[in-house]
Each structure stands twice: as C-alpha cells, then as structure tokens.
Design a protein around this motif. Sequence first.
Motif, short mmCIF file in Angstrom:
data_model
loop_
_atom_site.label_atom_id
_atom_site.label_comp_id
_atom_site.label_asym_id
_atom_site.label_seq_id
_atom_site.Cartn_x
_atom_site.Cartn_y
_atom_site.Cartn_z
N GLY A 83 0.77 -1.20 -0.02
CA GLY A 83 -0.05 0.02 0.04
C GLY A 83 1.04 1.30 0.08
N PRO A 84 0.25 2.36 0.25
CA PRO A 84 1.12 3.69 0.22
C PRO A 84 1.96 3.72 1.19
CG PRO A 84 -1.13 3.96 1.38
CD PRO A 84 -1.12 2.48 0.74
N ALA A 85 3.04 4.55 1.00
CA ALA A 85 4.16 4.98 1.90
C ALA A 85 3.71 6.01 2.91
CB ALA A 85 5.41 5.37 1.23
N ASP A 86 2.67 5.45 3.81
CA ASP A 86 2.17 6.55 4.68
C ASP A 86 2.71 6.74 5.93
OD1 ASP A 86 1.41 4.04 6.02
OD2 ASP A 86 -0.56 4.54 5.59
N PHE A 133 20.04 2.77 0.85
CA PHE A 133 19.58 4.38 1.05
C PHE A 133 18.41 4.29 -0.19
CE2 PHE A 133 19.52 8.51 -1.20
CZ PHE A 133 19.70 9.38 0.03
N GLN A 134 18.17 3.52 -1.23
CA GLN A 134 17.05 3.52 -2.00
C GLN A 134 15.81 2.79 -1.42
OE1 GLN A 134 17.44 4.69 -5.13
NE2 GLN A 134 15.06 4.61 -5.20
N ALA A 135 16.00 2.07 -0.37
CA ALA A 135 14.68 1.56 0.22
C ALA A 135 14.17 2.81 1.21
CB ALA A 135 15.30 0.48 1.44
N LEU A 136 15.07 3.55 1.82
CA LEU A 136 14.36 4.53 2.38
C LEU A 136 14.11 5.60 1.56
CD1 LEU A 136 17.04 5.10 5.35
CD2 LEU A 136 14.73 4.19 5.32
N LEU A 137 14.57 5.85 0.57
CA LEU A 137 14.34 6.86 -0.59
C LEU A 137 12.79 6.52 -1.27
CD1 LEU A 137 14.88 9.45 -2.17
CD2 LEU A 137 16.09 8.14 -3.90
N ASP A 138 12.62 5.10 -1.59
CA ASP A 138 11.36 4.68 -2.19
C ASP A 138 10.26 5.11 -1.03
OD1 ASP A 138 12.75 3.76 -4.28
OD2 ASP A 138 12.63 1.71 -3.69
N LEU A 139 10.53 5.01 0.28
CA LEU A 139 9.52 5.40 1.29
C LEU A 139 9.22 6.54 1.53
CD1 LEU A 139 7.86 3.94 3.75
CD2 LEU A 139 9.68 4.40 4.97
N LEU A 140 10.11 7.58 1.34
CA LEU A 140 10.05 8.80 1.94
C LEU A 140 10.07 9.94 0.67
CD1 LEU A 140 12.80 8.61 4.61
CD2 LEU A 140 10.23 8.96 4.86
N VAL A 141 9.97 9.23 -0.43
CA VAL A 141 10.29 10.33 -1.74
C VAL A 141 8.92 11.26 -1.85
CG1 VAL A 141 9.30 8.84 -3.48
CG2 VAL A 141 10.90 10.47 -4.12
N ASP A 142 7.77 10.58 -1.55
CA ASP A 142 6.63 11.33 -1.44
C ASP A 142 6.32 12.57 -0.53
OD1 ASP A 142 5.77 10.39 -3.91
OD2 ASP A 142 4.52 8.78 -2.90
N HIS A 143 7.20 12.47 0.38
CA HIS A 143 7.02 13.12 1.59
C HIS A 143 8.24 14.40 1.63
CE1 HIS A 143 4.26 10.63 3.39
NE2 HIS A 143 5.05 9.51 3.13
N ALA A 144 9.29 14.12 0.65
CA ALA A 144 10.26 15.19 0.69
C ALA A 144 9.94 16.14 -0.27
CB ALA A 144 11.68 14.26 0.00
N HIS A 145 11.05 17.23 -0.02
CA HIS A 145 10.99 18.39 -1.15
C HIS A 145 11.29 17.95 -2.26
CE1 HIS A 145 11.79 22.04 -3.33
NE2 HIS A 145 11.26 22.60 -2.42
N PRO A 146 10.59 18.23 -3.64
CA PRO A 146 10.93 17.48 -4.91
C PRO A 146 12.25 17.81 -5.30
CG PRO A 146 9.07 19.06 -5.09
CD PRO A 146 9.32 18.96 -3.53
N ASP A 147 12.86 18.96 -5.04
CA ASP A 147 14.23 19.38 -5.45
C ASP A 147 15.41 18.46 -4.51
OD1 ASP A 147 12.98 20.85 -7.32
OD2 ASP A 147 13.10 22.82 -6.10
N GLU A 148 14.90 18.12 -3.63
CA GLU A 148 16.07 17.54 -2.47
C GLU A 148 15.62 16.31 -2.02
OE1 GLU A 148 19.02 18.42 -2.03
OE2 GLU A 148 19.37 20.70 -2.97
N PRO A 149 15.22 15.25 -2.70
CA PRO A 149 14.58 14.00 -1.83
C PRO A 149 15.66 13.28 -1.24
CG PRO A 149 14.60 13.72 -4.12
CD PRO A 149 14.65 14.95 -3.91
N GLY A 150 17.11 13.47 -1.82
CA GLY A 150 18.14 12.63 -1.31
C GLY A 150 18.52 13.59 0.01
N LEU A 151 18.77 14.60 0.06
CA LEU A 151 18.93 15.28 1.46
C LEU A 151 17.87 14.88 2.44
CD1 LEU A 151 20.81 17.48 2.38
CD2 LEU A 151 19.28 19.35 1.91
N PHE A 152 16.51 14.91 2.21
CA PHE A 152 15.70 14.64 3.14
C PHE A 152 15.88 13.20 3.67
CE2 PHE A 152 11.47 13.11 4.07
CZ PHE A 152 10.94 14.06 4.87
#
Length: 197
Positions: A83-86, A133-152
Amino acid sequence: MSVRERKERERANRHRLIIATARELAENHGWDAVTTRRLAEQIEYSQPVLYSHFRGKNEIVGAVALEGFAELTTALRAAVPEGPADREAVAAVARAYTDFAARNPALYDAMFSLDNGLPFADEATPAPLREGFQALLDLLVDHAHPDEPGLFVETFWAALHGLVTLTRAGRLPTDRVPDRLALLVDRFVPGQTVRRP
C-alpha cells in the motif's frame, strides 16, 4: 567439476567462513577481539591464507558491513506493508531500523562506526549501500521536497542513526525509543500523529 572450479568453490567457501567467523567473534567479544591471528586460529587456516583473501582487518570489516547493508535493506523493505508509503509505513521502517541495530550491535558498528573502507555517497559506493539508501528513498520520496529528496532521506537516516548511537551509549533511556521514533516520524511525515506501539 574441474580442479579449477573446485578450487574456486573452496576459495569462495573459505572467504564466507572468514566473514562469518569475524562477525561471530565481533558480536560475542567486540571488534577488538577480531584479529588476523585469532581469525586464522578459528577458521583453522594460516594467516597467509587469510591475507590471500583480505589485506587486513579493515577489508574484513568492510565485507561484514556489506553483508549488514544487504540485511538492513531486506529488513527495511520487509517492514513496509503493501500500500501507500504513509505515516504508519514510515514508522514501521523506523522501528525496523532501530530493531536491526539493537539486534546486531557489532554488525552496526562495522557498517557505521569502524573504518571499513567503503565509500558513502560517491560514484564508487557499493550496491548494498545504494540499495539501503534506495529503500528509504522509495518510502520517503513523496514526503520530501521534490528538489532535494536525497537530502531529506540523508537527514532522516542521520536522525535514526543518532537515536541508535545515543541509546546504545546510554545517553538516552531505552524505554523511550518508541516515543522518540514516533516524534521523529511526526516531524518528517506531517499529518496525523503516529500511534505508539
């Protein structure tokens, strides 16, 4: 099977044995107990054989760390429900991360605290680190600022690591780990407050 294939298989098995033995010694006695002499005694091979696989302890720590990153990635991905990365998914991953660190203190040290020779955040970063890192990025990308998801993601990961490190060092009370994780998720993923387990 040819003689060459048999020798390659024996070498690969010996390589895995060295890593497994180093990891076991570290978990049971700490990384100071992991010496090439002690490893050679434990695996019943000479030190020159050990050095034919690894140039020194740092390379052994690096090999253990690579295993750790693969295992951490598996744990993080397994924690995410379908389901969603809520918020609840983020909270589950945060718990999986801290649980992994608590269950594997010497492994966690190999991954983050000891000199393991592995480059982070670099073109040469090995796949297991990138996948974690990608496992966390996949989860958090929708919650991050679109220009800086890696920094988030780096900041979220740093906060988790800080909580783990300070708790392990006795600087933060262990019984409040769930509360700290809930607070962390509340700050990174705005919305309804995360339920504490």
